[in-house]
Design a protein around this motif. Sequence first.
Motif, PDB file in Angstrom:
ATOM      1  N   SER A 136     -20.485  27.751  52.712  1.00 45.57           N
ATOM      2  CA  SER A 136     -20.330  29.158  52.338  1.00 45.57           C
ATOM      3  C   SER A 136     -21.676  29.880  52.336  1.00 45.57           C
ATOM      4  CB  SER A 136     -19.683  29.250  50.955  1.00 45.57           C
ATOM      5  OG  SER A 136     -19.591  30.600  50.533  1.00 45.57           O
ATOM      6  N   GLU A 137     -22.687  29.252  51.753  1.00 46.80           N
ATOM      7  CA  GLU A 137     -24.015  29.858  51.683  1.00 46.80           C
ATOM      8  C   GLU A 137     -24.612  30.037  53.078  1.00 46.80           C
ATOM      9  OE1 GLU A 137     -27.690  31.165  49.744  1.00 46.80           O
ATOM     10  OE2 GLU A 137     -25.619  30.959  49.050  1.00 46.80           O
ATOM     11  N   LEU A 138     -24.482  29.019  53.912  1.00 43.56           N
ATOM     12  CA  LEU A 138     -25.128  29.050  55.226  1.00 43.56           C
ATOM     13  C   LEU A 138     -24.372  29.907  56.233  1.00 43.56           C
ATOM     14  CD1 LEU A 138     -26.494  25.411  55.566  1.00 43.56           C
ATOM     15  CD2 LEU A 138     -27.648  27.495  54.789  1.00 43.56           C
ATOM     16  N   SER A 139     -23.117  30.160  55.999  1.00 40.26           N
ATOM     17  CA  SER A 139     -22.379  31.090  56.866  1.00 40.26           C
ATOM     18  C   SER A 139     -23.010  32.472  56.804  1.00 40.26           C
ATOM     19  CB  SER A 139     -20.904  31.167  56.440  1.00 40.26           C
ATOM     20  OG  SER A 139     -20.235  29.957  56.715  1.00 40.26           O
ATOM     21  N   ASP A 140     -23.512  32.842  55.640  1.00 37.62           N
ATOM     22  CA  ASP A 140     -24.208  34.125  55.486  1.00 37.62           C
ATOM     23  C   ASP A 140     -25.602  34.063  56.128  1.00 37.62           C
ATOM     24  OD1 ASP A 140     -22.081  35.215  54.096  1.00 37.62           O
ATOM     25  OD2 ASP A 140     -22.890  34.674  52.134  1.00 37.62           O
ATOM     26  N   ILE A 141     -26.329  32.972  55.855  1.00 33.28           N
ATOM     27  CA  ILE A 141     -27.688  32.832  56.385  1.00 33.28           C
ATOM     28  C   ILE A 141     -27.684  32.842  57.913  1.00 33.28           C
ATOM     29  CG2 ILE A 141     -29.673  31.268  56.567  1.00 33.28           C
ATOM     30  CD1 ILE A 141     -29.547  32.534  53.888  1.00 33.28           C
ATOM     31  N   CYS A 142     -26.656  32.327  58.525  1.00 30.61           N
ATOM     32  CA  CYS A 142     -26.578  32.199  59.983  1.00 30.61           C
ATOM     33  C   CYS A 142     -26.720  33.545  60.690  1.00 30.61           C
ATOM     34  CB  CYS A 142     -25.247  31.550  60.365  1.00 30.61           C
ATOM     35  SG  CYS A 142     -25.184  30.904  62.044  1.00 30.61           S
ATOM     36  N   ARG A 143     -26.370  34.622  60.015  1.00 31.62           N
ATOM     37  CA  ARG A 143     -26.396  35.950  60.635  1.00 31.62           C
ATOM     38  C   ARG A 143     -27.648  36.745  60.284  1.00 31.62           C
ATOM     39  NH1 ARG A 143     -21.039  35.387  58.672  1.00 31.62           N
ATOM     40  NH2 ARG A 143     -21.543  36.619  56.825  1.00 31.62           N
ATOM     41  N   THR A 144     -28.587  36.118  59.595  1.00 35.83           N
ATOM     42  CA  THR A 144     -29.744  36.851  59.089  1.00 35.83           C
ATOM     43  C   THR A 144     -31.007  36.628  59.916  1.00 35.83           C
ATOM     44  OG1 THR A 144     -30.397  35.050  57.611  1.00 35.83           O
ATOM     45  CG2 THR A 144     -28.846  36.682  56.728  1.00 35.83           C
ATOM     46  N   TYR A 145     -32.060  37.365  59.516  1.00 34.16           N
ATOM     47  CA  TYR A 145     -33.404  37.212  60.088  1.00 34.16           C
ATOM     48  C   TYR A 145     -34.390  36.971  58.955  1.00 34.16           C
ATOM     49  CZ  TYR A 145     -31.562  39.205  64.441  1.00 34.16           C
ATOM     50  OH  TYR A 145     -30.837  39.423  65.592  1.00 34.16           O
ATOM     51  N   GLY A 146     -35.472  36.256  59.252  1.00 33.13           N
ATOM     52  CA  GLY A 146     -36.468  35.960  58.224  1.00 33.13           C
ATOM     53  C   GLY A 146     -37.874  36.308  58.677  1.00 33.13           C
ATOM     54  N   LYS A 147     -38.713  36.635  57.719  1.00 30.37           N
ATOM     55  CA  LYS A 147     -40.141  36.884  57.943  1.00 30.37           C
ATOM     56  C   LYS A 147     -40.896  36.025  56.940  1.00 30.37           C
ATOM     57  CE  LYS A 147     -43.579  40.632  57.685  1.00 30.37           C
ATOM     58  NZ  LYS A 147     -43.736  42.084  57.392  1.00 30.37           N
ATOM     59  N   VAL A 148     -41.734  35.115  57.447  1.00 31.66           N
ATOM     60  CA  VAL A 148     -42.370  34.146  56.556  1.00 31.66           C
ATOM     61  C   VAL A 148     -43.855  34.004  56.863  1.00 31.66           C
ATOM     62  CG1 VAL A 148     -41.609  32.256  58.054  1.00 31.66           C
ATOM     63  CG2 VAL A 148     -42.307  31.757  55.726  1.00 31.66           C
ATOM     64  N   PHE A 149     -44.634  33.973  55.798  1.00 27.22           N
ATOM     65  CA  PHE A 149     -46.059  33.694  55.894  1.00 27.22           C
ATOM     66  C   PHE A 149     -46.372  32.474  55.039  1.00 27.22           C
ATOM     67  CE2 PHE A 149     -46.220  38.090  57.312  1.00 27.22           C
ATOM     68  CZ  PHE A 149     -47.226  38.063  58.266  1.00 27.22           C
ATOM     69  N   HIS A 150     -47.186  31.582  55.587  1.00 33.46           N
ATOM     70  CA  HIS A 150     -47.692  30.444  54.827  1.00 33.46           C
ATOM     71  C   HIS A 150     -49.156  30.687  54.484  1.00 33.46           C
ATOM     72  CE1 HIS A 150     -44.608  27.055  55.921  1.00 33.46           C
ATOM     73  NE2 HIS A 150     -44.026  28.170  55.543  1.00 33.46           N
ATOM     74  N   PHE A 151     -49.537  30.290  53.274  1.00 35.17           N
ATOM     75  CA  PHE A 151     -50.901  30.488  52.781  1.00 35.17           C
ATOM     76  C   PHE A 151     -51.718  29.197  52.783  1.00 35.17           C
ATOM     77  CE2 PHE A 151     -48.010  33.111  49.979  1.00 35.17           C
ATOM     78  CZ  PHE A 151     -48.081  34.255  50.774  1.00 35.17           C
ATOM     79  N   TRP A 152     -51.035  28.078  52.842  1.00 37.45           N
ATOM     80  CA  TRP A 152     -51.699  26.780  52.643  1.00 37.45           C
ATOM     81  C   TRP A 152     -51.460  25.896  53.856  1.00 37.45           C
ATOM     82  CZ3 TRP A 152     -51.995  24.850  47.003  1.00 37.45           C
ATOM     83  CH2 TRP A 152     -52.904  23.781  46.904  1.00 37.45           C
ATOM     84  N   GLN A 153     -52.500  25.614  54.630  1.00 39.66           N
ATOM     85  CA  GLN A 153     -52.383  24.802  55.837  1.00 39.66           C
ATOM     86  C   GLN A 153     -52.643  23.322  55.512  1.00 39.66           C
ATOM     87  OE1 GLN A 153     -53.942  26.653  59.549  1.00 39.66           O
ATOM     88  NE2 GLN A 153     -54.747  28.239  58.203  1.00 39.66           N
ATOM     89  N   PHE A 154     -51.757  22.767  54.728  1.00 40.08           N
ATOM     90  CA  PHE A 154     -51.924  21.363  54.328  1.00 40.08           C
ATOM     91  C   PHE A 154     -51.751  20.421  55.510  1.00 40.08           C
ATOM     92  CE2 PHE A 154     -47.380  22.134  53.880  1.00 40.08           C
ATOM     93  CZ  PHE A 154     -46.807  20.977  54.373  1.00 40.08           C
ATOM     94  N   ASP A 155     -51.123  20.910  56.583  1.00 44.55           N
ATOM     95  CA  ASP A 155     -50.906  20.045  57.748  1.00 44.55           C
ATOM     96  C   ASP A 155     -52.199  19.735  58.496  1.00 44.55           C
ATOM     97  OD1 ASP A 155     -50.731  22.918  58.591  1.00 44.55           O
ATOM     98  OD2 ASP A 155     -50.599  22.003  60.575  1.00 44.55           O
ATOM     99  N   LYS A 156     -53.271  20.495  58.218  1.00 44.84           N
ATOM    100  CA  LYS A 156     -54.554  20.183  58.846  1.00 44.84           C
ATOM    101  C   LYS A 156     -55.587  19.699  57.830  1.00 44.84           C
ATOM    102  CE  LYS A 156     -56.627  24.869  59.139  1.00 44.84           C
ATOM    103  NZ  LYS A 156     -57.929  24.578  58.527  1.00 44.84           N
ATOM    104  N   GLY A 157     -55.078  19.331  56.653  1.00 44.81           N
ATOM    105  CA  GLY A 157     -55.947  18.696  55.674  1.00 44.81           C
ATOM    106  C   GLY A 157     -56.530  19.589  54.612  1.00 44.81           C
TER     107      GLY A 157
END
Length: 246
Positions: A136-157
């Motif tokens: 039920s929750e994801l049926s709504d999310i499936c039709r949406t758009y997102g804008k995301v910023f990450h502040f912490w680049q832990f993937d590079k240490g």
Amino acid sequence: MAAAGPGPVAKSSDIPGEPCKTSSVVLEKTTGILQGFAPVNRIHAHLCAFHFYAYDMRRQVEAHHFCTHYNEDVRQCLIYDSPDADARLIGVEYIVSEKVFLTLPDEEKKLWHSHEYEVKSGVLFLPGVPGIAEHSELSDICRTYGKVFHFWQFDKGDSLPLGLPQLMMALTSDGQLNEQLAEDVQKRFSVSFEEKRKKRAEMKGPEQGIHPLANTWQSGKGLFPTLREVESHPRQSDESGTHIMN
């Protein structure tokens, strides 16, 4: 926490600083009782997905979204690197309905990504939530758009959130997700992306189809943040002492 990047991946234990003192812990418990934390208490869902840097799909990270419904067309999510108590706050995502997305200026649309593939492929899921409620929750999310910023680049240490916020994007087709990441997450959360895919085949994406300006990296051009110096405008006062703007 899982990531595919230039590494080595920084862990929560790598964060510099002394352990919390007993006095700090006592103060935290006291303020926790006295204060309401209303914005945080409105969080209604935990979603697990994957993000990659808007200019480099090779750098992919596990992203845990703790989301609040602002209204039926807008959600706001705090992004952590894991669902654990020592998780790091690594970013923020805003999620809007197709109706709201279509009102955005064209230049703004380029910063957003679609969610249809993430949902229908099974790689976006709600940890610990039974199938019917998740569906039920994801049926709504499936039709949406997102804008995301990450502040912490832990993937590079990085052991702290260094540098500029990074625009992130989401997966749009098979073969993009790092296989090791996928295997690790499925094992830790006891889920099968393929089984979820089968159960979500009938879900619908945006009514007008995915907008061509979303997922801008698919054009072959990534988006990389830069910082530039501009003239500073200090606050000024007139003779009466009233503050004025330049």
